[in-house]
Design an enzyme around this catalytic site. Structure first.
Site, PDB file in Angstrom:
ATOM      1  N   ASN A  60     -51.973  39.864  21.881  1.00  0.00           N
ATOM      2  CA  ASN A  60     -52.627  39.507  20.630  1.00  0.00           C
ATOM      3  C   ASN A  60     -52.903  38.014  20.604  1.00  0.00           C
ATOM      4  OD1 ASN A  60     -52.125  42.160  19.630  1.00  0.00           O
ATOM      5  ND2 ASN A  60     -50.086  41.510  19.015  1.00  0.00           N
ATOM      6  N   ASP A 112     -52.584  35.005  18.019  1.00  0.00           N
ATOM      7  CA  ASP A 112     -51.905  34.716  16.763  1.00  0.00           C
ATOM      8  C   ASP A 112     -52.718  33.707  15.947  1.00  0.00           C
ATOM      9  OD1 ASP A 112     -49.847  36.335  17.571  1.00  0.00           O
ATOM     10  OD2 ASP A 112     -48.481  34.690  18.086  1.00  0.00           O
ATOM     11  N   LYS A 123     -46.096  40.828  21.551  1.00  0.00           N
ATOM     12  CA  LYS A 123     -44.700  40.883  21.996  1.00  0.00           C
ATOM     13  C   LYS A 123     -44.593  41.078  23.507  1.00  0.00           C
ATOM     14  CE  LYS A 123     -41.490  42.264  19.381  1.00  0.00           C
ATOM     15  NZ  LYS A 123     -41.182  40.914  18.881  1.00  0.00           N
ATOM     16  N   GLU A 161     -45.138  47.680  20.201  1.00  0.00           N
ATOM     17  CA  GLU A 161     -46.522  47.289  19.931  1.00  0.00           C
ATOM     18  C   GLU A 161     -47.507  48.013  20.841  1.00  0.00           C
ATOM     19  OE1 GLU A 161     -46.423  42.836  17.937  1.00  0.00           O
ATOM     20  OE2 GLU A 161     -47.129  43.045  19.982  1.00  0.00           O
ATOM     21  N   ARG A 210     -26.421  33.701  14.456  1.00  0.00           N
ATOM     22  CA  ARG A 210     -25.085  34.173  14.821  1.00  0.00           C
ATOM     23  C   ARG A 210     -25.006  34.618  16.288  1.00  0.00           C
ATOM     24  NH1 ARG A 210     -26.080  37.803  10.872  1.00  0.00           N
ATOM     25  NH2 ARG A 210     -24.867  39.437  11.883  1.00  0.00           N
ATOM     26  N   ASP A 239     -39.839  26.791  13.904  1.00  0.00           N
ATOM     27  CA  ASP A 239     -40.185  28.153  13.478  1.00  0.00           C
ATOM     28  C   ASP A 239     -39.560  29.145  14.452  1.00  0.00           C
ATOM     29  OD1 ASP A 239     -42.027  29.211  15.500  1.00  0.00           O
ATOM     30  OD2 ASP A 239     -43.580  27.941  14.673  1.00  0.00           O
ATOM     31  N   GLY A 289     -37.434  36.292  19.460  1.00  0.00           N
ATOM     32  CA  GLY A 289     -36.985  37.590  19.958  1.00  0.00           C
ATOM     33  C   GLY A 289     -37.642  37.962  21.275  1.00  0.00           C
ATOM     34  N   ASP A 290     -38.923  37.633  21.433  1.00  0.00           N
ATOM     35  CA  ASP A 290     -39.623  37.916  22.687  1.00  0.00           C
ATOM     36  C   ASP A 290     -39.074  37.053  23.809  1.00  0.00           C
ATOM     37  OD1 ASP A 290     -41.208  39.533  21.080  1.00  0.00           O
ATOM     38  OD2 ASP A 290     -42.738  37.991  20.824  1.00  0.00           O
ATOM     39  N   GLY A 317     -45.044  28.065  17.319  1.00  0.00           N
ATOM     40  CA  GLY A 317     -45.682  29.097  18.111  1.00  0.00           C
ATOM     41  C   GLY A 317     -44.719  29.810  19.031  1.00  0.00           C
TER      42      GLY A 317
END
Length: 306
Positions: free
Chosen positions: A12, A14, A41, A141, A220, A243, A248-249, A284
């Site tokens: 994608n 962004d 992702k 995705e 955590r 940010d 996660g990716d 980003g």
């Protein structure tokens, strides 16, 4: 190029607007900044793995527009094998609309575009590559039929499978036993398992046939759950967050690279945890992903007595 990690990937572009806080329904607010950056992702995780030293190949379907070409150019720069990336001529590429707030959190709406047309046939065309690697990863995705086809090929050839179940959605029962490693965040884990706490949720997914659950817990850290071992918790790293886009990716891709080089679980988790933390230090997704050398230097510094 000999590939050791394959990603069944979404790609994608962004479109990112920075605003003070989430919008209320019907509200319009002036953005403080705007960016157009690479995302998706699958592509993000593939780039994270490549920057951690893995030789990465993609299976993907992208648009025939300028946004699609942007992906091909990016993967070439990152040294990623894109021979199994198919273009949907005349189709719009996947696009993500992202709102980033002052505290670093974000909200995302994703339009899959041409990526929604990825099929099992596209995956079968890459069967030789899939059979010879160490890790195959995917996210939610991409169409589940493509993920299942890739994981079935991987299972037949003893290749480790890794699923990042984002965006979270109900998954078919026959997919769980094909997943060696699941990497949800805390909210995704609780939703998938219909549970109120992390340990109960992880145990429920292990009972469905998942080999290992690695849940990311934000500041955590993360935790590993396996049926035959005690949970392993890895503490987080306090960071001044710019940010969290792509964190996660970055975690998933770094974990895939570590597992591909056959790192033991504690080491693999430490690398993924550190890379994800470092990725929050710039705006980003791709622009913030650290190199393997940067993660190594940071881990060595973090473990050095002050």
């Amino acid at each position: 190029m000999a590939v050791d990690v394959v990603c069944v990937a979404s790609w994608n572009v962004d479109l990112i607007a920075h605003i003070p806080q989430p919008l209320e329904r019907g509200q319009t607010r002036m953005a403080q900044a705007f960016e157009r950056l690479p995302g998706g992702k699958g592509s993000n995780a593939a780039i994270a793995a490549a920057r951690q030293g893995a030789q990465v190949g993609l299976i993907a379907r992208i648009g025939g527009d300028d946004f699609g070409q942007m992906g091909l150019d990016l993967w070439a720069r990152e040294g990623i094998d894109s021979q199994h990336v198919v273009r949907g001529e005349g189709e719009t590429n996947g696009t993500a609309l992202i709102l980033v707030y002052e505290d670093g959190d974000n909200s995302i709406a994703v339009y899959p575009g041409a990526g929604a047309g990825l099929t099992a046939a596209h995956v079968q065309a890459a069967a030789d590559m899939l059979a010879s690697v160490r890790v195959v990863m995917a996210s939610c995705e991409v169409p589940l039929v493509a993920t299942r086809a890739a994981f079935e090929i991987a299972r037949r050839h003893g290749v480790l499978t890794l699923l990042n179940p984002a965006p979270a959605m109900p998954l078919p029962g026959d997919l769980w036993p094909l997943v060696d490693v699941l990497t949800p965040n805390e909210g995704e884990l609780l939703m998938l398992a219909d549970a109120q706490d992390v340990e109960t949720a992880a145990q429920r997914l292990l009972q469905r046939g998942v080999g290992a659950v690695v849940v990311t817990l934000g500041e955590r850290g993360c935790a590993l759950f396996r049926a035959d071992a005690e949970p392993l918790y890895m503490p987080g790293h306090p960071m001044q967050v710019v940010d969290t886009i792509g964190a996660g990716d970055t975690f998933t891709g770094t974990l895939a690279a570590a597992l591909a080089r056959q790192a033991p679980w504690p080491e693999a988790l430490a690398w993924a945890n550190a890379a994800a933390a470092l990725s929050t230090q710039a705006s980003g997704a791709v622009t913030a992903m650290p190199s393997r050398a940067a993660v190594q230097d940071w881990l060595q510094g973090a473990s050095t007595p002050q």
